[in-house]
Design a protein around this motif. Structure first.
Motif, PDB file in Angstrom:
ATOM      1  N   PRO A 131       0.795  -1.229   0.000  1.00 20.85           N
ATOM      2  CA  PRO A 131       0.000   0.000   0.000  1.00 20.85           C
ATOM      3  C   PRO A 131       0.827   1.278   0.000  1.00 20.85           C
ATOM      4  O   PRO A 131       0.343   2.328  -0.431  1.00 20.85           O
ATOM      5  N   ASN A 132       2.049   1.211   0.487  1.00 18.65           N
ATOM      6  CA  ASN A 132       2.903   2.397   0.525  1.00 18.65           C
ATOM      7  C   ASN A 132       3.894   2.436  -0.632  1.00 18.65           C
ATOM      8  O   ASN A 132       4.785   3.279  -0.678  1.00 18.65           O
ATOM      9  N   GLY A 133       3.714   1.489  -1.578  1.00 17.54           N
ATOM     10  CA  GLY A 133       4.641   1.396  -2.686  1.00 17.54           C
ATOM     11  C   GLY A 133       4.200   2.190  -3.905  1.00 17.54           C
ATOM     12  O   GLY A 133       3.320   3.052  -3.825  1.00 17.54           O
ATOM     13  N   ASP A 134       4.790   1.875  -5.035  1.00 15.04           N
ATOM     14  CA  ASP A 134       4.543   2.581  -6.291  1.00 15.04           C
ATOM     15  C   ASP A 134       3.234   2.093  -6.898  1.00 15.04           C
ATOM     16  O   ASP A 134       3.141   0.965  -7.383  1.00 15.04           O
ATOM     17  N   ASN A 135       2.208   2.928  -6.889  1.00 20.09           N
ATOM     18  CA  ASN A 135       0.913   2.539  -7.450  1.00 20.09           C
ATOM     19  C   ASN A 135       0.885   2.595  -8.968  1.00 20.09           C
ATOM     20  O   ASN A 135      -0.133   2.277  -9.580  1.00 20.09           O
TER      21      ASN A 135
END
Length: 323
Positions: A131-135
């Protein structure tokens, strides 16, 4: 490899049709094409009104409580059979396929090996694993695989709306467009599209589940809950159990009626619960500009003919054609 027979498909300028490489069974003349499949536009892409679904590659099968169906599906659709099915689809006038990201490697290989010009519409998820990564990571992968059109996958959009992550939706659409691609937005729950519309988040086209609920396994409308299509499969007969994909048909039609971008309807047969003659007509009459349908090889020509007949006799459509 796939074998061919010099045999024309009646009514169309075709000079071959695929045979099953494993069985030698050829497609019956009774299923000869009855015309040329019309096209419309999504962005700058000319797309056949009937789009192939990616089920044949991934083996997705919504089978209610029949546990063997997906295994049977995958056993039938070998790589050889997938290639043959795609070739037949192209010969029948279907020039595009809508697939999940994981199906892109096989489609890329198919296009390289056969010289196919089929347009690939790739669905992409936000980065649900991190969820905190590259979307944008899956969009970048789709571009690297050579996708022609890119859209946010239906469940992905539903989850993002459910969790109030509208910034991610906007980030994904902006990036797709910024890379020069047509940007689509899919949904199972029409509420997702309604809320995005209220926030002025409008894609280049929508992909929305579109089917009526007049079939036996549809559970009562009073028991339907927004976003449940991708959730828990209930063991109570009158609640969701992989049995319905357009939860609120009337609400969906109301949304489609006012949409000012092309609509691609999918799950138009409620995963096999509705006959094509019925489901295709319902979707086109109620505003779909394109329909995406998962098909086995032996269904393709017949489904194309049903679309041709449906469009020729369409009389109750109110919405203008977009695309």
């Amino acid at each position: 490899g796939v074998r061919f027979q010099q045999e024309s498909l009646s009514g169309i300028n075709r000079n071959w049709c695929p045979l099953s490489a494993r069985t030698g069974v050829r497609f019956a003349q009774e299923y000869a094409l009855k015309g040329e499949l019309p096209k419309g536009k999504i962005g700058n892409h000319e797309i056949s009104r009937l789009v192939a679904g990616g089920n044949i590659i991934e083996g997705w099968a919504h089978a209610r409580d029949l546990h063997y169906v997906r295994k049977l599906f995958k056993a039938y659709n070998t790589k050889e059979k997938i290639y043959e099915t795609l070739m037949l689809a192209e010969q029948a006038g279907i020039n595009s396929i809508n697939i999940s990201l994981s199906s892109n490697p096989l489609m890329r290989k198919y296009k390289i090996e056969t010289g196919s010009k089929m347009e690939v519409i790739s669905q992409v998820w936000h980065n649900k694993e991190n969820p905190n990564g590259d979307n944008l990571i899956n969009i970048k992968k789709a571009i690297d695989y050579g996708a022609d059109i890119i859209q946010i996958q239906g469940a992905s959009l539903d989850w993002l709306v459910r969790d109030n992550k509208f910034d991610i939706i906007e980030e994904m659409l902006d990036y797709i467009r910024g890379q020069g691609y047509t940007a689509g937005m899919g949904a199972h729950t029409v509420d997702s599209l309604i809320v995005c519309e209220e926030r002025a988040i409008i894609p280049d086209y929508y992909m929305k589940t579109m089917h009526h609920d007049q079939y036996w396994s549809a559970h009562p409308i009073e028991n339907r809950i927004p976003f449940e299509v991708d959730g828990h499969k209930n063991q109570e007969h009158d609640k969701f159990h992989d049995n319905i994909f357009c939860l609120f048909p009337d609400k969906t039609v109301d949304f489609v009626d006012r949409a000012k971008v092309p609509i691609m309807g999918y799950k138009t047969l409620a995963a096999g619960a509705i006959l094509p003659e019925d489901g295709f007509k319902w979707a086109f009459e109620n505003g779909a500009d394109f329909i995406c349908v998962g098909m086995f090889d032996w269904q393709i020509v017949k489904d194309v003919n049903i679309v041709l007949e449906t469009l020729k006799n369409l009389s109750n459509r109110k919405r203008d054609w977009f695309g």
